[in-house]
Structure formats: C-alpha cells, structure tokens
Design a protein around this motif. Structure first.
Motif, mmCIF file in Angstrom:
data_model
loop_
_atom_site.group_PDB
_atom_site.id
_atom_site.type_symbol
_atom_site.label_atom_id
_atom_site.label_comp_id
_atom_site.label_asym_id
_atom_site.label_seq_id
_atom_site.Cartn_x
_atom_site.Cartn_y
_atom_site.Cartn_z
ATOM 1 N N ARG A 173 32.520 -29.677 44.030
ATOM 2 C CA ARG A 173 32.718 -28.750 45.141
ATOM 3 C C ARG A 173 31.902 -27.476 45.026
ATOM 4 N N ARG A 174 31.293 -27.278 43.872
ATOM 5 C CA ARG A 174 30.540 -26.036 43.694
ATOM 6 C C ARG A 174 29.083 -26.290 43.344
ATOM 7 N N ALA B 57 27.117 -13.822 35.270
ATOM 8 C CA ALA B 57 27.715 -15.096 35.675
ATOM 9 C C ALA B 57 28.681 -14.889 36.828
ATOM 10 N N ARG B 58 28.765 -13.658 37.275
ATOM 11 C CA ARG B 58 29.756 -13.372 38.315
ATOM 12 C C ARG B 58 29.294 -13.733 39.706
ATOM 13 N N MET C 17 31.522 -18.485 42.770
ATOM 14 C CA MET C 17 31.443 -19.940 42.716
ATOM 15 C C MET C 17 32.401 -20.499 43.754
ATOM 16 N N GLU D 205 33.984 -22.735 46.633
ATOM 17 C CA GLU D 205 34.043 -24.150 46.947
ATOM 18 C C GLU D 205 33.244 -24.371 48.218
ATOM 19 N N GLY E 178 31.980 -12.775 32.750
ATOM 20 C CA GLY E 178 31.916 -14.232 32.774
ATOM 21 C C GLY E 178 32.325 -14.686 34.159
ATOM 22 N N ALA E 179 31.982 -15.911 34.472
ATOM 23 C CA ALA E 179 32.254 -16.419 35.813
ATOM 24 C C ALA E 179 33.756 -16.519 36.034
#
Lengths: 247, 66
Positions: free
Chosen positions: A96-97, A237-238, A241, A243, B27-28
């Motif tokens: 989904r991502r 990494a932010r 993400m 869906e 972090g994610a």
C-alpha cells in the motif's frame, strides 16, 4: 513483528543479526522493497512506562539499523515502536505504500546523516557582561559608572551579533555541501546551533573539509563544533508514508 | 591524487541521549490499520529525561557487572 527499517528488495544481510529480545532479524519483501523485522512475543516488548527496557530496545533497534547500513545502499529507519501484526500485515503494509517507499528510499540512497552542533563550552567568550563595573564615589562617579556599563553592554551585544553572523555563515557553508537539512531541536541551552545533514557518501570529503574550516573559525570565537555520525537517515525518513488508494 | 578525507577533526562520539533522541523522536512514522505503534511512545518523547535517567543507571549496572 517488530519493524526496524525498509530497505531495497535486493538487500542481503552480510551477517546474521539479532535484534530485540535477541530475536533474529529477517527480511520480508514484496518484490519491490523489504522490511527488516523480528518476530517478538508481545510481552517482550517493553511498555513505554519502563524506561530501562525501552532504552534497551532503543539501543538494539539502532544497532540493527546501523549494521544494515553497511549491507544496503539505502535504509529507511523506522521510529522506535513500529509493530506489525504478522507476515500478511507486513506485505499489505509494503504494497500500500510502494510509491512513497520508493521515493523515500531514493532520497536516502548512498547518503548518510551527519549532525553538527555548536556549543559555548569553548574558551571564555569575550565581552560578556559579567559583574557591573564597581561604582566609584565622588563627583562624576555615576556618569563614569554608566558609561562603563554601556561600554560593556555594547561590546557584549557586538559579540553576540558577530557570533550570530558567524553561525549563519557556518550554516550557509555547510548547506552547500549537503543534499538536505533538518533543524535539530536541542534541550540544552548551551547549544547554539544544531542541524542534521544528508550527505552523499561520495561527497563526504568536501563536507568534512568545510566542517573543519567552520570548526576552526568557531573556535576563534570560543565556540566548539562537534560532528557526530554517520547515522542512518533518521531525520530524513519522515516522508509521509501514506497508504495509496486501493484499486 | 590524494585520498578523500576520511573524517573531520571535529568528529566525536555521540552520547546516549543523542541516540535515544534520534530513535525515539525521528525515523519514519507510520500508521494505518496494520500497524500497532508502541503505546505511550509519544509520552516518552515528552519525557525523555525519565528515559535518560533510566538508561544511565542501567549502564552503571552493566559497568559494575562486566
């Protein structure tokens, strides 16, 4: 299923890794990307109220992510505490991502995070107004005191402005050497500058040269630069993400 | 033909606080119906000091045992 990070599908672990609760670290892929996971019993996951256990988790989580950085060109680390129910859930997650993960991994591919902080723990800063000049007695003492005080404050103010200008220049110089910047949030008042940088591995030599030049200039002003890293790209990494819409 | 500089003169080791801060606060971040986040982790972010105290004493224990 504790999740540490997302990596490209082709990633192979150079050595067997043990993660949280000593559980083995596995790769779970969907053809495009792979999740780094460990199967952990739910009672082995510390509650957030247990700082000791949580700290142990944090260290182990980071250790896994750090080691994988050596085997993978791109690692997207998760924040502590990402847990998936099972294999099936993990695959759905990846599926989904897919688009977002692709973009996010591309952003950190062949790049590492470095953190620069500057603090006031160096040589004594000059010109800080400490004690007021001692007031003298006699005619003109009052005016003399005020003049001396004004001089002290002006000097201090000038120092402050020059320091701020220097920090600004340091930021500009470093930004030229990096692909992305994230501002650091520090709890320590002595830290006057904190930024995280995403640096191309191939460009690290130039980055270090600039860091050294900045460090030298700052030292002349009683400020200490500290570089830490390399880190997996936690600060970058932010990306959201989200869906993607199901078909 | 000089080697690329391997590090900076100002490179240093990072503190435990730095590590914890990074892993807990960055972090994610993901959510969605298949993800169960660690409950209370957001509280920890606000109260990192508690965690640091906990870690420091744990390290001391380790040092005594090893």
């Amino acid at each position: 299923m504790w999740a540490y990070a997302v990596v490209p599908e082709r990633t192979r672990l150079a050595e067997p890794l043990r993660g949280l609760a000593d559980a083995p670290v596995q790769l779970l892929g969907d053809g495009s990307h792979a999740l780094l996971v460990s199967v952990v019993a739910s009672d082995a996951i510390a509650s957030a109220e247990d700082p000791h256990a949580l700290a142990a988790h944090a260290e182990r989580h980071h250790e896994v992510v750090r080691r994988v950085l050596d085997s993978a060109p791109a690692v997207l680390p998760f924040r502590l505490g990402t847990v998936l129910r099972d294999d099936a859930a993990a695959r759905v997650f990846l599926e989904r991502r897919r688009g977002s993960l692709q973009r996010a991994l591309r952003h950190v591919k062949d790049r590492r995070e470095w953190t620069v902080r500057v603090d006031r723990s160096g040589a004594q800063p000059r010109g800080e107004p400490t004690a007021s000049p001692p007031p003298r007695q006699g005619p003109g003492a009052g005016a003399a005191y005020l003049a001396a005080r004004r001089h002290q404050l002006t000097t201090a103010e000038t120092e402050r402005r020059e320091r701020a200008a220097l920090l600004h220049d340091v930021g500009l110089a470093l930004h030229e050497r990096v692909v992305d910047v994230a501002v650091g949030h520090e709890r320590d008042d002595a830290v006057v500058f904190a930024e995280h940088y995403l640096v191309e591995r191939a460009r690290e030599p130039e980055f270090f040269e600039t860091v050294d030049a900045c460090g030298d200039a700052l030292l002349e002003r009683g400020l200490t630069l500290r570089l830490t890293g390399p880190w997996p790209a936690y600060s970058f990494a932010r990306t959201s993400m989200v869906e993607e819409a199901h078909d | 033909m000089t080697d690329g500089q391997l590090s900076s003169r100002y490179a240093g080791s990072s503190s435990l606080v730095d590590l914890l801060d990074r892993v807990i606060d960055r972090g994610a971040v993901v959510n969605g119906d298949v993800v169960i986040a660690l409950e209370g982790i957001d509280l920890i972010r606000l109260d990192l000091r508690l965690l640091i105290v906990g870690v420091a004493s744990r390290l001391e224990q380790h040092a005594r045992c090893s």
